[in-house]
Scaffold this motif. Structure first.
Motif, PDB file in Angstrom:
ATOM      1  N   ASP A  10      45.924  27.864  40.613  1.00 29.19           N
ATOM      2  CA  ASP A  10      45.915  26.455  40.995  1.00 29.19           C
ATOM      3  C   ASP A  10      46.916  25.781  40.060  1.00 29.19           C
ATOM      4  O   ASP A  10      46.594  25.514  38.909  1.00 29.19           O
ATOM      5  N   LYS A  11      48.121  25.593  40.549  1.00 30.60           N
ATOM      6  CA  LYS A  11      49.252  25.185  39.706  1.00 30.60           C
ATOM      7  C   LYS A  11      49.375  26.168  38.536  1.00 30.60           C
ATOM      8  O   LYS A  11      49.558  27.345  38.771  1.00 30.60           O
ATOM      9  N   GLN A  12      49.201  25.685  37.292  1.00 32.26           N
ATOM     10  CA  GLN A  12      49.389  26.593  36.146  1.00 32.26           C
ATOM     11  C   GLN A  12      48.101  27.318  35.746  1.00 32.26           C
ATOM     12  O   GLN A  12      48.114  28.157  34.851  1.00 32.26           O
ATOM     13  N   VAL A  13      46.992  26.961  36.404  1.00 32.04           N
ATOM     14  CA  VAL A  13      45.699  27.512  35.969  1.00 32.04           C
ATOM     15  C   VAL A  13      45.284  28.685  36.862  1.00 32.04           C
ATOM     16  O   VAL A  13      45.392  28.613  38.085  1.00 32.04           O
ATOM     17  N   CYS A  14      44.792  29.735  36.217  1.00 30.73           N
ATOM     18  CA  CYS A  14      44.322  30.909  36.963  1.00 30.73           C
ATOM     19  C   CYS A  14      42.875  30.653  37.396  1.00 30.73           C
ATOM     20  O   CYS A  14      41.990  30.492  36.556  1.00 30.73           O
ATOM     21  N   ARG A  15      42.658  30.593  38.710  1.00 32.30           N
ATOM     22  CA  ARG A  15      41.273  30.393  39.186  1.00 32.30           C
ATOM     23  C   ARG A  15      40.497  31.705  39.125  1.00 32.30           C
ATOM     24  O   ARG A  15      39.339  31.738  38.756  1.00 32.30           O
ATOM     25  N   SER A  16      41.141  32.791  39.534  1.00 27.42           N
ATOM     26  CA  SER A  16      40.472  34.095  39.433  1.00 27.42           C
ATOM     27  C   SER A  16      41.537  35.183  39.366  1.00 27.42           C
ATOM     28  O   SER A  16      42.687  34.967  39.766  1.00 27.42           O
ATOM     29  N   ALA A  17      41.125  36.340  38.843  1.00 28.90           N
ATOM     30  CA  ALA A  17      42.075  37.453  38.678  1.00 28.90           C
ATOM     31  C   ALA A  17      41.396  38.759  39.044  1.00 28.90           C
ATOM     32  O   ALA A  17      40.179  38.911  38.875  1.00 28.90           O
ATOM     33  N   ARG A  18      42.193  39.676  39.577  1.00 30.06           N
ATOM     34  CA  ARG A  18      41.737  41.066  39.729  1.00 30.06           C
ATOM     35  C   ARG A  18      42.817  41.951  39.119  1.00 30.06           C
ATOM     36  O   ARG A  18      43.994  41.841  39.482  1.00 30.06           O
ATOM     37  N   ILE A  19      42.407  42.787  38.183  1.00 27.62           N
ATOM     38  CA  ILE A  19      43.371  43.628  37.469  1.00 27.62           C
ATOM     39  C   ILE A  19      42.889  45.074  37.521  1.00 27.62           C
ATOM     40  O   ILE A  19      41.742  45.366  37.157  1.00 27.62           O
ATOM     41  N   VAL A  20      43.770  45.961  37.976  1.00 27.73           N
ATOM     42  CA  VAL A  20      43.415  47.377  38.096  1.00 27.73           C
ATOM     43  C   VAL A  20      44.547  48.207  37.488  1.00 27.73           C
ATOM     44  O   VAL A  20      45.724  47.947  37.756  1.00 27.73           O
ATOM     45  N   LEU A  21      44.158  49.188  36.689  1.00 33.77           N
ATOM     46  CA  LEU A  21      45.147  50.072  36.063  1.00 33.77           C
ATOM     47  C   LEU A  21      45.233  51.396  36.812  1.00 33.77           C
ATOM     48  O   LEU A  21      44.221  51.907  37.314  1.00 33.77           O
ATOM     49  N   GLY A  22      46.434  51.950  36.845  1.00 31.45           N
ATOM     50  CA  GLY A  22      46.639  53.301  37.364  1.00 31.45           C
ATOM     51  C   GLY A  22      47.145  54.202  36.246  1.00 31.45           C
ATOM     52  O   GLY A  22      47.651  53.726  35.224  1.00 31.45           O
ATOM     53  N   GLY A  23      46.978  55.501  36.427  1.00 34.74           N
ATOM     54  CA  GLY A  23      47.515  56.467  35.465  1.00 34.74           C
ATOM     55  C   GLY A  23      46.696  56.614  34.197  1.00 34.74           C
ATOM     56  O   GLY A  23      47.120  57.305  33.267  1.00 34.74           O
ATOM     57  N   VAL A  24      45.528  55.981  34.148  1.00 30.90           N
ATOM     58  CA  VAL A  24      44.749  56.028  32.901  1.00 30.90           C
ATOM     59  C   VAL A  24      43.337  56.586  33.078  1.00 30.90           C
ATOM     60  O   VAL A  24      42.648  56.806  32.091  1.00 30.90           O
ATOM     61  N   ALA A  25      42.905  56.801  34.323  1.00 26.07           N
ATOM     62  CA  ALA A  25      41.513  57.208  34.562  1.00 26.07           C
ATOM     63  C   ALA A  25      41.424  58.029  35.848  1.00 26.07           C
ATOM     64  O   ALA A  25      42.334  57.983  36.684  1.00 26.07           O
ATOM     65  N   PRO A  26      40.323  58.736  36.041  1.00 29.34           N
ATOM     66  CA  PRO A  26      40.174  59.536  37.267  1.00 29.34           C
ATOM     67  C   PRO A  26      40.018  58.692  38.532  1.00 29.34           C
ATOM     68  O   PRO A  26      40.022  59.234  39.643  1.00 29.34           O
ATOM     69  N   ILE A  27      39.828  57.397  38.377  1.00 32.98           N
ATOM     70  CA  ILE A  27      39.802  56.468  39.516  1.00 32.98           C
ATOM     71  C   ILE A  27      40.697  55.280  39.150  1.00 32.98           C
ATOM     72  O   ILE A  27      40.976  55.066  37.969  1.00 32.98           O
TER      73      ILE A  27
END
Ligand SMILES: Cc1cc2nc3c(=O)[nH]c(=O)nc-3n(C[C@H](O)[C@H](O)[C@H](O)COP(=O)(O)OP(=O)(O)OC[C@H]3O[C@@H](n4cnc5c(N)ncnc54)[C@H](O)[C@@H]3O)c2cc1C
Ligand code: SF4
Length: 248
Positions: free
Chosen positions: A171-188
């Motif tokens: 929302d403009k400069q403010v993050c309302r929500s985030a989803r962050i997922v990593l690859g290459g570091v875990a079996p899933i």
């Protein structure tokens, strides 16, 4: 997928992840389901060593050549999930329609991938007679932007050493929500709920991105030869967050 206008515009993270898969020749004959369901590329498994994935009862990488293996969620197998698109699909909160002789079911991507503690021989919850038939993407709210960043040990034609898929609802400069997922570091594909909570309702500054990167690696358990993934992953999280937040 990487060239489709709608996917590029609305689900940028998926287009960018698809674009990094292997080579144009491999992408041209591959499918999304095949990419998501591909078996791991651990060299012991692929070379026929009798490890858990090959029906045995040991893991050769644990005390062996584990440079590219898991720093989260490992044991008794320490593979990293190889699919770039899987990381993006989890970040987008996709759903998977699964079909088999017993009927069909729809699962959130988060419930499709399974840690080796559940069954070290498999990477997901598909039964032997089931197939992934469809991937469903949710509509995204206005202000959502996303990206995929992948680090490889060479410029092309290989899997992620570390990657990050980030979806921010701004929302403009403010993050309302985030989803962050990593690859290459875990079996899933490895989601970071604690980091997501840190970002909600905040401006993403240099200081917050650095704090998020530290939090992202809490609980990491590197093996003898892959501790380099810890600072590498921190850098990927921090830089990808800042880069995405700065996009207008
Ligand atoms: C040199 C090389 C580099 C690569 N680099 C990357 C990379 O950087 N990033 C990346 O993500 N991938 C990479 N890959 C993997 C490649 O992209 C996948 O092998 C490809 O996406 C598989 O697609 P496919 O449709 O041909 O699946 P297939 O090869 O036909 O199947 C792959 C696996 O999935 C299963 N499967 C296929 N379809 C379904 C379905 N509908 N339901 C259930 N199970 C199914 C098959 O049984 C098999 O086990 C690389 C592969 C090679 C050879
Ligand atoms: S990490 Fe998994 S695939 Fe590799 S040797 Fe260990 S059990 Fe086998």
């Amino acid at each position: 997928m990487s060239r489709n206008d709608v996917i590029r515009r609305q689900f940028t993270v998926l287009a960018e992840a698809a674009e990094t898969v292997a080579t144009p020749q491999i992408r041209n004959v591959g499918t999304l389901a095949g990419n998501v369901c591909q078996r791991p590329w651990c060299w012991y498994f692929r070379n026929g060593f009798p490890c858990y994935k090959n029906g045995g009862n040991t893991c050769f990488s644990f005390g062996g050549e584990n440079q590219f293996h898991a720093i989260f969620g490992g044991g008794p197998s320490y593979i990293v999930h190889p699919s770039d698109t899987a990381v993006a699909l989890l970040a987008l909160d996709a759903k998977f329609r699964i079909v088999g002789p017993a009927g069909e079911r729809v699962l959130p991507a988060a419930e499709f991938f399974a840690l080796p503690q559940r069954n070290p021989a498999r990477e997901n919850v598909l039964a032997a007679d089931e197939a992934l038939a469809e991937v469903q993407l949710p509509g995204l709210r206005a202000g959502t932007r996303s990206t995929y960043h992948k680090i490889m040990d060479r410029e092309a034609w290989t899997h992620a050493v570390v990657s990050a898929a980030i979806v921010l609802e701004m929302d403009k400069q403010v993050c309302r929500s985030a989803r962050i997922v990593l690859g290459g570091v875990a079996p899933i594909p490895w989601r970071l709920p604690k980091v997501e909570q840190m970002l909600a309702g905040e401006r993403i500054t240099e200081a917050l991105a650095a704090k998020a990167a530290e939090a992202a690696l809490e609980g990491a358990k590197p093996l003898a030869k892959n501790a380099y993934k810890v600072p590498l992953t921190k850098g990927v999280v921090r830089r990808t967050l800042l880069e995405l937040a700065a996009r207008g």
